[in-house]
Design an enzyme around this catalytic site. Structure first.
Site, short mmCIF file in Angstrom:
data_model
loop_
_atom_site.label_atom_id
_atom_site.label_comp_id
_atom_site.label_asym_id
_atom_site.label_seq_id
_atom_site.Cartn_x
_atom_site.Cartn_y
_atom_site.Cartn_z
N THR A 39 0.83 -1.21 0.00
CA THR A 39 0.00 0.00 0.00
C THR A 39 0.86 1.26 0.00
O THR A 39 1.98 1.25 0.50
CB THR A 39 -0.88 -0.05 1.27
OG1 THR A 39 -1.81 -1.10 1.09
CG2 THR A 39 -1.61 1.24 1.52
N ARG B 298 -13.80 -7.83 -0.80
CA ARG B 298 -13.16 -7.55 0.50
C ARG B 298 -12.69 -6.09 0.54
O ARG B 298 -12.11 -5.58 -0.40
CB ARG B 298 -11.97 -8.50 0.69
CG ARG B 298 -11.15 -8.26 1.97
CD ARG B 298 -9.94 -7.39 1.73
NE ARG B 298 -9.04 -7.33 2.90
CZ ARG B 298 -7.97 -6.53 2.97
NH1 ARG B 298 -7.68 -5.73 1.97
NH2 ARG B 298 -7.21 -6.53 4.03
N GLY C 93 -10.36 -3.42 2.81
CA GLY C 93 -9.37 -3.35 3.87
C GLY C 93 -9.51 -2.08 4.70
O GLY C 93 -10.55 -1.40 4.67
N ASP C 94 -8.45 -1.75 5.41
CA ASP C 94 -8.47 -0.57 6.29
C ASP C 94 -8.23 0.73 5.52
O ASP C 94 -8.66 1.81 5.96
CB ASP C 94 -7.37 -0.70 7.36
CG ASP C 94 -5.98 -0.81 6.73
OD1 ASP C 94 -5.82 -1.64 5.82
OD2 ASP C 94 -5.08 -0.07 7.15
N THR D 38 -0.28 1.08 6.76
CA THR D 38 -0.09 -0.07 5.86
C THR D 38 0.13 -1.31 6.70
O THR D 38 0.81 -1.27 7.72
CB THR D 38 1.11 0.13 4.91
OG1 THR D 38 1.29 -1.08 4.17
CG2 THR D 38 2.40 0.47 5.65
N GLY D 39 -0.47 -2.41 6.27
CA GLY D 39 -0.33 -3.64 7.04
C GLY D 39 -1.53 -4.53 6.82
O GLY D 39 -2.33 -4.29 5.91
N GLY E 117 -4.83 -5.41 6.91
CA GLY E 117 -5.97 -4.53 7.11
C GLY E 117 -6.99 -4.96 8.14
O GLY E 117 -7.56 -4.14 8.86
N1 ASP Z 1 -3.64 -2.41 4.52
C1 ASP Z 1 -3.83 -2.94 3.20
C2 ASP Z 1 -5.05 -3.80 3.19
O1 ASP Z 1 -5.26 -4.54 4.13
C3 ASP Z 1 -2.69 -3.75 2.71
C4 ASP Z 1 -1.37 -3.04 2.72
O2 ASP Z 1 -1.12 -2.21 3.59
O3 ASP Z 1 -0.55 -3.33 1.83
O4 ASP Z 1 -5.75 -3.79 2.21
#
Ligand code: ASP
Length: 317
Positions: free
Chosen positions: A183, A211, A213-214, A234-235, A237
């Site tokens: 991300t 789906r 994400g965050d 980022t992480g 989600g």
């Molecule tokens: N946070 C993002 C998600 O869960 C993924 C990412 O940070 O790469 O969609």
């Protein structure tokens, strides 16, 4: 001249020096620097933090090394479904899109949602329909395609697994060791004393279609409030949504009087770790303090300030 700063990330995860060729490392650093420069140029000309974060994220979306816009990962149906959001700390306005397809720069669409839709989040076909009314540039599947990310998806498309952003022969060892989230995001403080945050992503490889994400959820993956901080996460989600990460940092500052660093440390290095939520965030406050905080092996990241500091990094120090 008032102080101004921009910070960016291009994803966190298990990013080890041994995993990148020297050439790839140079390319990542260059990509980060270009995004920093683009955002910084706007701040330097007394532009707004809002415009600066959009510009920086746009540059990262256009770079296929990162999992947003061009180079976005694939869903379990082999499609690109992208999420993005933006928040303006000066007025708490926010805009986001979720699960949009064939949009060149989802962050531009998120900004249009904020400014012209009367809503905060639009998803799927509704968001794509809205894009047409705002003359937002579309992009073909071919444009968004990236061979590396396609190969990652092919490796696991018949499994229940999602989230890998790096190819590895042994799926189990990959899932245990080599998680990487690509991300992108930016936070900035402008010369007018306002802060803003923006985040954009393709999500996680092989995610179930639909789906979310965050990243497109204000308060979870993105948040900005002049009185506290601007954050882009980022992480993994699902954890960031349940931990309401971005707003939690803001709340610790607002209600407990913690500094930006103290708040980020608690949320990223303690609360998320205890939950098993791998990842990180970038944060800034209106004094120009900033944090690039992560609990994973690495995070593509960078910061450039009006004091002359400029740094891009990838690995843990
Ligand atoms: N946070 C993002 C998600 O869960 C993924 C990412 O940070 O790469 O969609």
């Amino acid at each position: 001249m008032s102080k101004f700063t921009i910070a960016i990330h291009g994803g966190a995860g298990t990013i080890l020096k041994s995993m990148l060729t020297p050439e790839l490392e140079i390319n990542y650093n260059q990509g980060l620097q270009e995004a920093l420069n683009a955002g910084y140029a706007i701040l330097e000309q007394q532009g707004t933090s809002l415009d600066a974060v959009v510009e920086a994220v746009k540059v990262l979306e256009n770079n296929e090394l990162f999992n947003a816009g061009k180079g976005a990962v694939f869903t379990n149906e082999g499609l690109h479904e992208m999420d993005a959001s933006i928040m303006d700390g000066s007025n708490l306005m926010a805009g986001a899109v979720a699960g949009v397809r064939n949009i060149k720069n989802p962050i531009l669409l998120a900004k249009e949602v904020m400014l012209h839709s009367g809503h905060v989040i639009l998803c799927g076909n509704g968001a794509n329909e809205f894009a047409k009314t705002r003359q937002i540039e579309t992009a073909s599947d071919e444009y968004l395609f990236n061979q590396y990310r396609y190969d990652q998806w092919v490796d696991i498309r018949d499994s229940e697994f999602y989230q890998l952003d790096h190819k590895e022969d042994n799926l189990k060892s990959f899932l245990e060791k080599e998680k990487k989230f690509g991300t992108v995001g930016a936070v900035a403080l402008d010369q007018h004393g306002h802060i803003a945050a923006a985040t954009s992503t393709g999500g996680m490889t092989n995610k179930r279609y639909g789906r979310i994400g965050d990243s497109p959820i204000p308060g979870s993956g993105t948040y900005a409030n002049d009185h506290t901080c601007a954050i882009s996460c980022t992480g993994h989600g699902e954890f960031f949504i349940r931990a309401v990460v971005a707003y939690d940092v803001s709340c610790l500052m607002e209600y407990k009087g913690l500094t930006l660093k103290e708040a980020c440390d608690i949320v990223v290095k303690d609360k998320l770790v205890k939950m098993g939520g791998e990842g990180g965030l970038i944060a800034i406050d209106r004094l120009g303090n900033y944090e690039l905080s992560f609990n994973s092996e690495g995070m593509y990241r960078g910061v450039k300030t009006s004091d002359g500091y400029n740094q891009v990094s990838i690995y843990k120090d």
